[in-house]
Every structure is written in C-alpha cells, then in structure tokens.
Scaffold this motif. Structure first.
Motif, PDB file in Angstrom:
ATOM      1  N   LYS A 193      27.731 -61.824  59.658  1.00 56.89           N
ATOM      2  CA  LYS A 193      28.684 -61.541  60.736  1.00 56.89           C
ATOM      3  C   LYS A 193      30.014 -61.066  60.157  1.00 56.89           C
ATOM      4  O   LYS A 193      30.604 -60.092  60.631  1.00 56.89           O
ATOM      5  N   SER A 217      29.767 -57.560  58.729  1.00 52.29           N
ATOM      6  CA  SER A 217      29.777 -56.597  59.835  1.00 52.29           C
ATOM      7  C   SER A 217      31.194 -56.395  60.364  1.00 52.29           C
ATOM      8  O   SER A 217      31.620 -55.256  60.596  1.00 52.29           O
ATOM      9  N   GLU A 218      31.922 -57.481  60.538  1.00 53.92           N
ATOM     10  CA  GLU A 218      33.312 -57.379  61.005  1.00 53.92           C
ATOM     11  C   GLU A 218      34.162 -56.623  59.999  1.00 53.92           C
ATOM     12  O   GLU A 218      34.991 -55.786  60.371  1.00 53.92           O
ATOM     13  N   GLN A 240      33.183 -54.332  57.875  1.00 49.05           N
ATOM     14  CA  GLN A 240      32.814 -52.916  57.877  1.00 49.05           C
ATOM     15  C   GLN A 240      33.432 -52.169  59.060  1.00 49.05           C
ATOM     16  O   GLN A 240      33.623 -50.962  58.988  1.00 49.05           O
ATOM     17  N   LYS A 241      33.754 -52.868  60.125  1.00 55.49           N
ATOM     18  CA  LYS A 241      34.340 -52.235  61.307  1.00 55.49           C
ATOM     19  C   LYS A 241      35.842 -52.020  61.177  1.00 55.49           C
ATOM     20  O   LYS A 241      36.432 -51.286  61.967  1.00 55.49           O
ATOM     21  N   ILE A 242      36.467 -52.636  60.182  1.00 55.88           N
ATOM     22  CA  ILE A 242      37.911 -52.487  59.989  1.00 55.88           C
ATOM     23  C   ILE A 242      38.174 -51.075  59.464  1.00 55.88           C
ATOM     24  O   ILE A 242      37.571 -50.664  58.477  1.00 55.88           O
ATOM     25  N   PRO A 243      39.057 -50.320  60.125  1.00 61.40           N
ATOM     26  CA  PRO A 243      39.333 -48.958  59.646  1.00 61.40           C
ATOM     27  C   PRO A 243      39.890 -48.975  58.222  1.00 61.40           C
ATOM     28  O   PRO A 243      40.617 -49.892  57.840  1.00 61.40           O
ATOM     29  N   ARG A 293      45.265 -53.457  55.104  1.00 59.70           N
ATOM     30  CA  ARG A 293      43.844 -53.521  55.428  1.00 59.70           C
ATOM     31  C   ARG A 293      43.288 -54.770  54.786  1.00 59.70           C
ATOM     32  O   ARG A 293      43.612 -55.083  53.642  1.00 59.70           O
TER      33      ARG A 293
END
Length: 168
Positions: A72, A75-76, A78-81, A93
């Motif tokens: 989880k 996945s979170e 990887q979604k961070i720009p 970041r």
C-alpha cells in the motif's frame, strides 16, 4: 496517546515482568520499528484492540499484514508526483517508503541474477539470506556499479519458485 519512546523505555526496564502488558508492549514496539514502521513516533490506537487477548497474538498473520501495508505504501509513494524544478530549486517530494524495508531487501536480493548462486533457492528468501550471503551480494552489486546499475540483471516477476502462486 502512546509514544514509541515510552515503549522502548518499558522494554529496557530490567524489572519488567513478562506478563500480558510486556507482551503487548513488545508487539507494539516490534510493529512500530520492524514490521510496519512509519515516520511517526506515535503508536496508532487501532493496534491496541487486537492485542487485548494476548493468547491470540500468535494466531495473527503478522507477515501478511506487514506485506500488505508495504505494498500500500509503495503504491502511495508511486502516485506522488516527481519533484519539479521551480525557480532554480526543487519542490519538496517524499523520498522514502515507510513499511517493512526488510521485505524490499529480500525481494531485491532474491531477484538479482548472477553466475554465482549466493543462497539455496529451494528455501524461502527469509530463510536463505544471512549476513554472509547478503555481504557477498552487496559486494557483487557494488562491483557492477551499485544497486541502480544497468549492469545488474534482475529476474523477471514471478521468476522465483518461492514467489510464484500455487496452481489451483
């Protein structure tokens, strides 16, 4: 609210008896530092309810819980720009993944392909990888340019006999 430092102090107390309270504190500390660590030093309240019955602690699938949480959090992450340049400086970041990093280390170690086998692949990775084998693999990866080197070949997903799903 429970704080990680309080758990650590309790466990260091040589007068503490191994009773139900000790068991709960030990599990909370282990979860907070090894199985499901995060940047927070606070212990989530939701962890307390399952620990009410200390006899049931052994029946919980801690490994599955830690693995699912790690997936989880990956996945979170990887979604961070990605960081962008903005007026000659980079925006903040998140640069870390919280969770059981031991899983990630085992997956990486077990996916590196080399001519020299470092461990017995008939064993599960957690059984096979010890300090000596890990040191040898790290020496190998460093000699090839480091962990991110394109000269390091990795096994394709599902290519390890102990990570494949059993056929129904």
């Amino acid at each position: 609210m429970m704080v990680l430092r309080d758990l650590e102090n309790y466990l260091r107390d040589k007068t503490a008896h191994v009773d139900d309270k000790f068991k709960r504190v030990f599990v909370l500390y282990t979860m907070s530092t090894i199985l499901t660590p995060s940047a927070s030093l606070m212990i989530p309240q939701k962890w307390l309810l399952p620990l009410r019955d200390t006899q049931a602690i052994v029946s919980f699938n801690w490994c599955e819980h830690a693995f699912k949480l790690l997936m989880k959090r990956i996945s979170e992450f990887q979604k961070i720009p990605k960081a962008k340049e903005s007026s000659s400086h980079l925006q903040d970041r998140q640069s870390y993944i919280s969770g059981c990093i031991l899983f990630l280390q085992l997956f990486y170690f077990d996916s590196v392909v080399s001519r020299q086998p470092y461990v017995d692949t008939s064993l599960y990775p957690v059984e096979a990888w010890g300090d000596k084998a890990a040191d040898k693999l790290m020496h190998y990866t460093n000699s090839k340019g480091g962990l991110l080197s394109i000269d390091i070949e990795v096994r394709k997903p599902g290519g390890h006999p102990n990570f494949t799903k059993p056929k129904p």
